[in-house]
Design a protein around this motif. Sequence first.
Motif, mmCIF file in Angstrom:
data_model
loop_
_atom_site.group_PDB
_atom_site.id
_atom_site.type_symbol
_atom_site.label_atom_id
_atom_site.label_comp_id
_atom_site.label_asym_id
_atom_site.label_seq_id
_atom_site.Cartn_x
_atom_site.Cartn_y
_atom_site.Cartn_z
ATOM 1 N N SER A 28 -70.311 40.218 35.199
ATOM 2 C CA SER A 28 -70.488 38.769 35.078
ATOM 3 C C SER A 28 -69.817 38.044 36.234
ATOM 4 O O SER A 28 -68.891 38.561 36.864
ATOM 5 C CB SER A 28 -69.886 38.268 33.761
ATOM 6 O OG SER A 28 -70.442 38.939 32.647
ATOM 7 N N THR A 29 -70.295 36.838 36.479
ATOM 8 C CA THR A 29 -69.607 35.929 37.395
ATOM 9 C C THR A 29 -69.465 34.596 36.691
ATOM 10 O O THR A 29 -70.335 34.202 35.897
ATOM 11 C CB THR A 29 -70.356 35.763 38.729
ATOM 12 O OG1 THR A 29 -69.548 34.966 39.614
ATOM 13 C CG2 THR A 29 -71.702 35.077 38.549
ATOM 14 N N GLY A 30 -68.355 33.906 36.945
ATOM 15 C CA GLY A 30 -68.122 32.645 36.252
ATOM 16 C C GLY A 30 -67.369 31.646 37.096
ATOM 17 O O GLY A 30 -66.609 32.006 37.999
ATOM 18 N N LEU A 44 -61.162 37.478 30.832
ATOM 19 C CA LEU A 44 -60.880 37.325 29.404
ATOM 20 C C LEU A 44 -61.911 36.412 28.754
ATOM 21 O O LEU A 44 -62.424 36.708 27.667
ATOM 22 C CB LEU A 44 -59.468 36.761 29.222
ATOM 23 C CG LEU A 44 -59.029 36.435 27.788
ATOM 24 C CD1 LEU A 44 -59.011 37.699 26.943
ATOM 25 C CD2 LEU A 44 -57.658 35.763 27.799
ATOM 26 N N ALA A 45 -62.238 35.315 29.436
ATOM 27 C CA ALA A 45 -63.231 34.377 28.903
ATOM 28 C C ALA A 45 -64.596 35.039 28.779
ATOM 29 O O ALA A 45 -65.327 34.816 27.801
ATOM 30 C CB ALA A 45 -63.314 33.151 29.806
ATOM 31 N N ALA A 46 -64.956 35.858 29.759
ATOM 32 C CA ALA A 46 -66.244 36.544 29.727
ATOM 33 C C ALA A 46 -66.348 37.433 28.490
ATOM 34 O O ALA A 46 -67.366 37.425 27.782
ATOM 35 C CB ALA A 46 -66.443 37.367 30.999
ATOM 36 N N GLU A 47 -65.309 38.186 28.223
ATOM 37 C CA GLU A 47 -65.308 39.069 27.053
ATOM 38 C C GLU A 47 -65.420 38.259 25.768
ATOM 39 O O GLU A 47 -66.125 38.651 24.828
ATOM 40 C CB GLU A 47 -64.034 39.922 27.043
ATOM 41 C CG GLU A 47 -63.883 40.859 28.237
ATOM 42 C CD GLU A 47 -64.884 42.002 28.209
ATOM 43 O OE1 GLU A 47 -65.477 42.262 27.144
ATOM 44 O OE2 GLU A 47 -65.076 42.641 29.274
ATOM 45 N N GLU A 48 -64.732 37.132 25.699
ATOM 46 C CA GLU A 48 -64.792 36.279 24.513
ATOM 47 C C GLU A 48 -66.180 35.679 24.315
ATOM 48 O O GLU A 48 -66.571 35.349 23.192
ATOM 49 C CB GLU A 48 -63.742 35.169 24.611
ATOM 50 C CG GLU A 48 -62.312 35.676 24.516
ATOM 51 C CD GLU A 48 -61.282 34.592 24.758
ATOM 52 O OE1 GLU A 48 -60.103 34.825 24.413
ATOM 53 O OE2 GLU A 48 -61.641 33.503 25.275
#
Length: 363
Positions: A81-83, A69-73
Motif C-alpha cells: 500500500s501507499t498512503g 499501522l494505519a494501513a493494517e487497521e
Amino acid sequence: MKQFGSDQMISLQSATVIRFAGKRRVLSTGPLGGGFSEHLTAAFNLDMKEADTGECRLRAATYPEHMALAAEELGLKAECSTGLGTAASMEHTVVKVKTYRELTVSALVTAGVDVNGGRAGDPASWYETEGGYDEVSPGTINIFLNINAGLSDSAMLQALMVCTEAKAAALQELLAPSLYSAGIATGSGTDGAVIITEPGADIAFSDAGKHSKLGELIGLAVLESVKEALFLETGLCPAHQHAVLRRLGRFGVTENSLWGAYQRRAGESGMSRESFDRILQTIDDEGTCVLYTSLYVHLADQLDWGMIEPGEAFETAQELLDRLDMGLSGKKEKRAENGGESLMEHYVTGIIEKISRIWEEFR
C-alpha cells in the motif's frame, strides 16, 4: 463503494481507500510505498486528526511506521500500500473526472492551506537528520490521480510535474497567502501526490507534458478539484478573498497591526477600538478599495520580484493612494530601502490617516 477510474473507492470517516482492480504502476510521494512501484494493491488518504483533540500525532516512532499501522487497521497490507496523511476531513474529498476519446483522468483531492500554506523558497521549518523526523503539520493538499492508460517512467514524472503546477496555479488564482513569507502560496509544507496508471491498458502514453492532451486533462482535473476542496475545507474562494485585509494579510497588515499603528499615532486622545474597527470594516468591504488595494499589492509584489524600479513603484503607489483617498500630502518621498516592506508602510500610514479623517468628520 464508488469507482475511482477503473478502481474501487471506499469512503470512511478517517480515510479514503482506493483498492486497485488490477496491476498498477504507481508513483507516490507518500512515506509508505513511496517512489515507483508495480506491486501495490491499494492507496489511501488518511485523516490524521485524533478524535478527542483534533490534533495530528504519530502513533508510532516514525511517520512511515504510523502509516503502516494505519494501513493494517484499514484492512490493507502495509507492504502493498501507499498512503498520504492529512488534517483535512474526508467528507470534504473532491473527485473530478476529465475525458477525451478513450482517455480518462480522475483526480481525488483533499486540501487546506490556512495553517501550513507556503511558497517554494520560503524559510524552512526543519532539517532532516538520521535520527529525527518531525510530526506532520495540518493544512495539506493531497492529490490522487488515476489514469486509465499505461505511462512511461518519464511520462509519469511529467504527470507529477503538471499536477504540481496545476495545484500552484489554483492557489495563485485564489491569492492564497504563504504563512511564512509575503509571497503567494504554491502549496503547503506537507503536500503529497499519488499517480496511478494501468500498464495493461489498451492505450499508452510517453508524454504527459502541458502540450499533450493528457497533460491538459491532468491540469484541468487538479485545478478544479484543488479549488473546490479548499472551499469545502476552509471556505477559501474568490468571494472570501474579496476584502482589503485579505489582500494585505500576507504582508503582515491586519486589524491588530493597524490598530497598533493608529494607537502609536493618536495616543490616548484617539478613538475607541470599537469605532476604529467599524470604520475599518467599511473600507475592507468597499469594492473600489478592494480593487485599488489589489493593484497596490501587485505593485509591491513586482517590486520585490525586481520587475520594476523602486522609483516607479513609489510614484505609482502614491497615485493609487490618492485614488483611495489615502494620499499623503507633502509626503511624496520615495522610500525604497526595504522594497515591498517600505511600500506597505506607506499604505499603512495612508489608511490610518483616512480612518482618522473619517472619524473626525463623523464624531
